[in-house]
Enzyme design. Structure first.
Site, mmCIF file in Angstrom:
data_model
loop_
_atom_site.group_PDB
_atom_site.id
_atom_site.type_symbol
_atom_site.label_atom_id
_atom_site.label_comp_id
_atom_site.label_asym_id
_atom_site.label_seq_id
_atom_site.Cartn_x
_atom_site.Cartn_y
_atom_site.Cartn_z
ATOM 1 N NE ARG A 32 0.731 18.532 -26.370
ATOM 2 C CZ ARG A 32 -0.155 19.063 -27.296
ATOM 3 N NH1 ARG A 32 0.111 19.157 -28.513
ATOM 4 N NH2 ARG A 32 -1.284 19.297 -26.850
ATOM 5 N NE ARG A 79 1.892 20.241 -33.411
ATOM 6 C CZ ARG A 79 0.916 20.508 -32.859
ATOM 7 N NH1 ARG A 79 0.322 19.521 -31.905
ATOM 8 N NH2 ARG A 79 0.117 21.430 -33.011
ATOM 9 C CE LYS A 132 -2.746 21.181 -34.109
ATOM 10 N NZ LYS A 132 -3.697 20.830 -33.031
ATOM 11 C CE LYS A 177 -1.909 16.364 -34.290
ATOM 12 N NZ LYS A 177 -3.066 16.319 -33.428
ATOM 13 C CB CYS A 193 -9.579 15.876 -24.953
ATOM 14 S SG CYS A 193 -11.070 16.945 -24.481
ATOM 15 C CB CYS A 220 -8.413 22.800 -23.034
ATOM 16 S SG CYS A 220 -8.560 23.206 -24.734
ATOM 17 C CB CYS A 248 -14.285 21.926 -28.114
ATOM 18 S SG CYS A 248 -12.736 21.509 -28.927
ATOM 19 C CB CYS A 281 -7.675 16.518 -28.312
ATOM 20 S SG CYS A 281 -7.387 18.222 -29.046
HETATM 21 FE FE1 SRM Z 1 -5.333 18.513 -29.520
HETATM 22 C C1 SRM Z 1 -5.529 21.905 -29.615
HETATM 23 C C2 SRM Z 1 -4.784 18.671 -26.162
HETATM 24 C C3 SRM Z 1 -4.090 15.510 -29.601
HETATM 25 C C4 SRM Z 1 -6.668 18.141 -32.545
HETATM 26 N N1 SRM Z 1 -5.100 19.787 -28.195
HETATM 27 C C5 SRM Z 1 -5.342 21.518 -28.408
HETATM 28 C C6 SRM Z 1 -4.996 22.279 -27.328
HETATM 29 C C7 SRM Z 1 -3.369 22.527 -27.240
HETATM 30 C C8 SRM Z 1 -5.953 23.511 -26.772
HETATM 31 C C9 SRM Z 1 -5.368 24.669 -27.602
HETATM 32 O O1 SRM Z 1 -4.872 24.832 -28.685
HETATM 33 O O2 SRM Z 1 -5.322 25.661 -26.877
HETATM 34 C C10 SRM Z 1 -5.377 21.117 -26.046
HETATM 35 C C11 SRM Z 1 -4.535 21.288 -24.741
HETATM 36 C C12 SRM Z 1 -5.448 20.941 -23.695
HETATM 37 C C13 SRM Z 1 -4.716 20.902 -22.175
HETATM 38 O O3 SRM Z 1 -5.137 21.521 -21.349
HETATM 39 O O4 SRM Z 1 -3.714 20.309 -22.324
HETATM 40 C C14 SRM Z 1 -4.881 19.941 -26.805
HETATM 41 N N2 SRM Z 1 -4.393 17.292 -28.184
HETATM 42 C C15 SRM Z 1 -4.421 17.682 -26.868
HETATM 43 C C16 SRM Z 1 -3.926 16.304 -25.929
HETATM 44 C C17 SRM Z 1 -3.192 16.605 -24.767
HETATM 45 C C18 SRM Z 1 -5.472 15.564 -25.542
HETATM 46 C C19 SRM Z 1 -5.274 14.295 -24.933
HETATM 47 O O5 SRM Z 1 -6.187 13.895 -24.638
HETATM 48 O O6 SRM Z 1 -4.230 13.695 -24.835
HETATM 49 C C20 SRM Z 1 -3.293 15.462 -27.167
HETATM 50 C C21 SRM Z 1 -2.036 16.018 -27.274
HETATM 51 C C22 SRM Z 1 -1.029 14.993 -28.039
HETATM 52 C C23 SRM Z 1 0.440 15.111 -28.340
HETATM 53 O O7 SRM Z 1 1.117 14.806 -27.349
HETATM 54 O O8 SRM Z 1 0.866 15.868 -29.195
HETATM 55 C C24 SRM Z 1 -3.913 16.103 -28.368
HETATM 56 N N3 SRM Z 1 -5.252 16.880 -30.815
HETATM 57 C C25 SRM Z 1 -4.899 15.688 -30.546
HETATM 58 C C26 SRM Z 1 -5.343 14.855 -31.685
HETATM 59 C C27 SRM Z 1 -4.939 13.363 -31.739
HETATM 60 C C28 SRM Z 1 -3.886 12.907 -32.295
HETATM 61 O O9 SRM Z 1 -3.139 13.957 -32.804
HETATM 62 O O10 SRM Z 1 -3.778 11.780 -32.538
HETATM 63 C C29 SRM Z 1 -6.233 15.486 -32.637
HETATM 64 C C30 SRM Z 1 -6.829 15.199 -33.778
HETATM 65 C C31 SRM Z 1 -6.181 14.758 -34.873
HETATM 66 C C32 SRM Z 1 -5.922 15.975 -35.867
HETATM 67 O O11 SRM Z 1 -5.054 16.543 -35.557
HETATM 68 O O12 SRM Z 1 -6.354 16.016 -36.597
HETATM 69 C C33 SRM Z 1 -6.061 17.027 -31.947
HETATM 70 N N4 SRM Z 1 -5.880 19.622 -30.910
HETATM 71 C C34 SRM Z 1 -6.530 19.522 -32.006
HETATM 72 C C35 SRM Z 1 -7.018 20.492 -32.829
HETATM 73 C C36 SRM Z 1 -7.657 20.548 -34.333
HETATM 74 C C37 SRM Z 1 -6.819 20.494 -35.100
HETATM 75 C C38 SRM Z 1 -7.403 20.977 -36.613
HETATM 76 O O13 SRM Z 1 -6.886 20.358 -37.415
HETATM 77 O O14 SRM Z 1 -8.349 21.414 -36.769
HETATM 78 C C39 SRM Z 1 -6.780 21.674 -31.885
HETATM 79 C C40 SRM Z 1 -7.255 23.163 -32.228
HETATM 80 C C41 SRM Z 1 -6.014 23.764 -33.056
HETATM 81 O O15 SRM Z 1 -5.086 23.291 -33.513
HETATM 82 O O16 SRM Z 1 -6.390 24.796 -33.423
HETATM 83 C C42 SRM Z 1 -6.036 21.240 -30.832
HETATM 84 FE FE1 SF4 Z 2 -9.486 21.316 -25.687
HETATM 85 FE FE2 SF4 Z 2 -11.112 20.600 -27.501
HETATM 86 FE FE3 SF4 Z 2 -8.739 19.408 -27.363
HETATM 87 FE FE4 SF4 Z 2 -10.660 18.940 -25.813
HETATM 88 S S1 SF4 Z 2 -10.665 18.368 -28.016
HETATM 89 S S2 SF4 Z 2 -8.570 19.132 -25.168
HETATM 90 S S3 SF4 Z 2 -11.411 20.482 -25.491
HETATM 91 S S4 SF4 Z 2 -9.131 21.527 -27.935
#
Ligand code: SRM
Ligand code: SF4
Length: 646
Positions: free
Chosen positions: A74, A143, A227, A229, A449, A455, A494, A498
């Site tokens: 990323r 981030r 994390k 943000k 997502c 993922c 899930c 994201c």
């Molecule tokens: Fe996310 C974890 C993809 C934005 C909340 N996110 C993941 C992982 C890395 C899965 C993992 O931990 O193994 C996913 C990778 C999937 C893949 O195959 O690529 C993933 N997140 C993404 C992306 C690529 C989704 C997308 O459709 O673009 C976004 C990458 C953003 C970036 O460039 O940095 C992405 N993730 C977000 C957002 C939205 C935002 O930041 O604006 C959120 C919700 C906002 C927040 O953080 O509260 C988000 N991702 C999570 C979480 C839950 C965090 C939490 O506080 O509980 C996880 C799981 C974790 O961290 O344990 C996670």
């Molecule tokens: Fe993976 Fe859940 Fe984030 Fe979708 S929302 S990319 S399934 S961690």
């Protein structure tokens, strides 16, 4: 002076891994040299800070066999800025070492999927050598810092937002030399040093914001509990989903357009876990106003508060939103003020926020143009007659234009000389890229997502299934007589959120295989959270679930009311009551009657149907229906553009 609290006796496993990593070096450095397909559990955690996740292709899982290991990388692009050299490098790397696609993320970054461990170093080094970075794109650290992607040259507020997104990214960047040692054999790439004002702010140890004698003065040995943000935006522009961030700054200028300071929000976050009520999505609270001279100190003070008081024992309760929830805003603000060393000034009034996606052709304010291109679910690929990857490559090779990625998984190309507009449009037309006005607005304003197959946390499909779900939603809308209606739909595989489904008017959250939780009631400008309406809806029940909701909306909405605002006002109990007694519209069955049409019209209709990928009968029926409807007395207006509503 704040005294750093003595750490809890029991901390999560990841805290130990960070401590033993020697500033994010080990065991990544050692294991990278080993001839293996994957890393150990400890290395996986540290690798995240370097911008990479270990994944496996879940489509290829075979019981008893080794997983099909691969890596996602990323990039970190403050404000979504991608120079043309970097875009061309990413395009080439995704072809040579990845799965031939690039993915624009919801935080304005790019992801390459499918890289093998043996190629990881080559790919990271290549990115860094082309003005890019993956450092801090993942992990327990700040981030990618977001900012509106509009490249207006005559809007000083937008320029400030982008400038401060860069500055905050520099301020909160990790200082360890690990990244360059591991991926570039110790050679520091030529990157712009932070501005003197940022460096100075970084070194100022206001009231315990810095940790003494540490390679990471701001983060310390254990980095953040989780994390972190941030975003910077301008009054009225919610293209960055500011209520979902840990820290959001809103640029405030004086009558002359000069920067005065920032309004500050804190404590947003969306991740949750099913059936764990103690985890929840939360919108950020207004914290106060800060003068521009003090903004870095305030951001450091907020970060230090979360660093020192965030939960390091339970990672599900470790985001800063829980600190705000548990303490309340007053206590949180008081603690931040201790680190800040002065009271935080009162929040200033702001106009209403709106959602903008910046698609289409626009003047950028200095005679040049910018073009926002819609990318379904952020996936840049070539598929059949749709050749987006080829189109972007051709445009970038020929014109070398900078880009800004958007928080809605799209991209903006700018600095376009008007003399080149026609040629750029010709490339896009030839490659089958539809204009924003030709895209169903349900698709335009949707996000999913990645979920399966990359993922590891996905419970259901998301990106791969949303296009067909949107077709089905459109069919239900047509059936109930809301042919032109649209609203914001977001889906995740899930509950981590994201694609920010909890801020969508209709949110799908993967709950069990082939079943989704349905969230309703957020607004088109993403300032209010949705709420769960239904648990575990089998996706086969989509039509029977949505038809009564849409009919209820049609019958009871106020003039111009959006679907999300309607659900919120009408209430879930009333919606459920309506659904319980609803008699579904009986399907019309097969088309039976023959009517003649003239040759020339038939030819045009056939071509149009082929272009839209729809049967001719469907098009003809829709046209006749529209015509007959236009003859009836007018209903209240149905359609509402999220960009013009709240
Ligand atoms: Fe996310 C974890 C993809 C934005 C909340 N996110 C993941 C992982 C890395 C899965 C993992 O931990 O193994 C996913 C990778 C999937 C893949 O195959 O690529 C993933 N997140 C993404 C992306 C690529 C989704 C997308 O459709 O673009 C976004 C990458 C953003 C970036 O460039 O940095 C992405 N993730 C977000 C957002 C939205 C935002 O930041 O604006 C959120 C919700 C906002 C927040 O953080 O509260 C988000 N991702 C999570 C979480 C839950 C965090 C939490 O506080 O509980 C996880 C799981 C974790 O961290 O344990 C996670
Ligand atoms: Fe993976 Fe859940 Fe984030 Fe979708 S929302 S990319 S399934 S961690």
């Amino acid at each position: 002076m704040v005294t750093t609290p003595v750490s809890e006796p029991k901390v999560s496993k990841v805290e130990g891994i960070k401590e033993r990593s020697h500033g994010l070096r080990e065991p990544v450095a050692t294991e990278l040299l080993q001839d293996t397909t994957h890393f150990s559990e400890d290395a996986i955690q540290i690798l995240k800070f370097h911008g990479s996740y270990q994944q496996d292709n879940r489509d290829n899982r075979v019981k008893g066999q080794e997983k099909d290991y691969q890596f996602m990388l990323r990039t970190r692009n403050p404000g979504g800025f991608v120079p043309p050299e970097l875009y061309l490098a990413l395009d080439r790397l995704s072809e040579t070492y990845g799965n031939h696609t690039l993915r624009v993320t919801t935080r304005q970054g790019f992801q390459i999927h499918g890289i093998l461990k043996k190629n990881l170093k080559t790919v990271v080094a290549d990115i860094v050598n082309h003005m890019g970075s993956t450092l801090g794109a993942c992990g327990d650290i700040n981030r990618n810092v977001m900012a509106p992607p509009a490249p207006y040259k005559n809007r000083q507020d937008y320029l400030y937002a982008q400038e401060y997104a860069d500055n905050i990214a520099d301020l909160l960047a990790p200082r360890t030399g690990a990244y360059y040692e591991i991926w570039l054999d110790g050679e520091k790439a030529i990157t712009a040093e932070p501005k003197p004002e940022v460096l100075e702010a970084l070194q100022r140890n206001g009231n315990g914001t810095l940790i003494a004698d540490n390679e990471e003065p701001l983060y310390g040995t254990h980095y953040m509990p989780r994390k972190f943000k941030c975003c910077v935006t301008v009054p009225g522009d919610n293209s960055v989903d500011l209520f979902s961030q840990d820290v959001s700054l809103v640029v405030l200028t004086n009558a002359q357009g000069e920067l005065e300071g920032f309004n500050v929000y804190a404590g947003g976050g969306l991740g949750r876990t099913h059936n764990k009520e103690e985890t929840f999505a939360r919108v950020a609270d207004p914290i106060g106003y800060v003068d521009k001279a003090d903004v870095y100190d305030l951001v450091k003070a907020i970060l230090a508060t979360q660093r020192d008081y965030g939960d390091r024992a339970n990672r599900r309760h470790a985001r800063m939103k829980y600190l705000l929830h548990d303490w309340g805003v007053e206590k949180f603000r008081a603690k931040v003020e201790e680190y800040f060393g002065q009271p935080i000034k009162p929040f200033r009034p702001l106009p209403e926020f709106k959602y903008f996606d910046y698609l289409g052709w626009h003047e950028q304010g200095d005679g040049k143009l910018f073009l926002g291109i819609s990318i379904e679910n952020g996936r840049v690929k070539d598929e059949g007659s749709f050749q987006l990857k080829t189109a972007l490559r051709e445009i970038e090779q020929k014109f070398m234009l900078p880009m800004r990625l958007t928080a809605s998984q799209n991209l903006v190309i700018y600095e376009i000389d008007p003399a080149n507009q026609a040629e750029i449009q010709e490339i896009l037309d030839r490659c089958g890229i539809r204009k924003e006005t030709e895209i169903d607005p349900l698709v335009r304003y949707s996000m999913a997502c990645p979920a399966l197959p990359t993922c590891g946390l996905a419970i259901t499909e998301s990106e791969r299934t949303l296009p067909s779900i949107l077709d089905r939603i459109r069919a239900v809308l047509v059936k109930v007589g809301l042919r032109n209606e649209h609203f914001i739909v977001r889906m995740t595989g899930c509950p981590n959120g994201c694609a920010r489904p909890y801020l969508a008017e209709l949110g799908f959250v993967g709950q069990s295989p082939e079943a989704y939780q349905i969230w309703l009631g957020a607004c088109p400008n993403q300032t209010r959270l949705a709420e769960p309406y239904l648990d575990n809806m089998p996706i086969a029940d989509l039509e029977t679930t949505l038809e009564p909701l849409f009919m209820c909306f049609k019958k009871n909405r106020k003039r111009n009311e959006s679907f999300g605002n309607f659900c919120n006002r009408f209430g879930f109990d009333a919606l459920r009551e309506f659904a319980a007694t609803y008699e579904p519209i009986v399907s019309r069955g097969k088309a039976r009657y023959r009517v003649g049409i003239y040759d020339d019209l038939y030819g045009k209709l056939k071509a149009n149907a082929a272009e839209q990928g729809k049967p001719m009968t469907e098009l003809v029926n829709a046209l006749i229906e529209d015509y007959l409807k236009s003859q009836e007395p007018q209903e209240p207006q149905e359609s509402q553009d999220p960009q013009e509503s709240n």
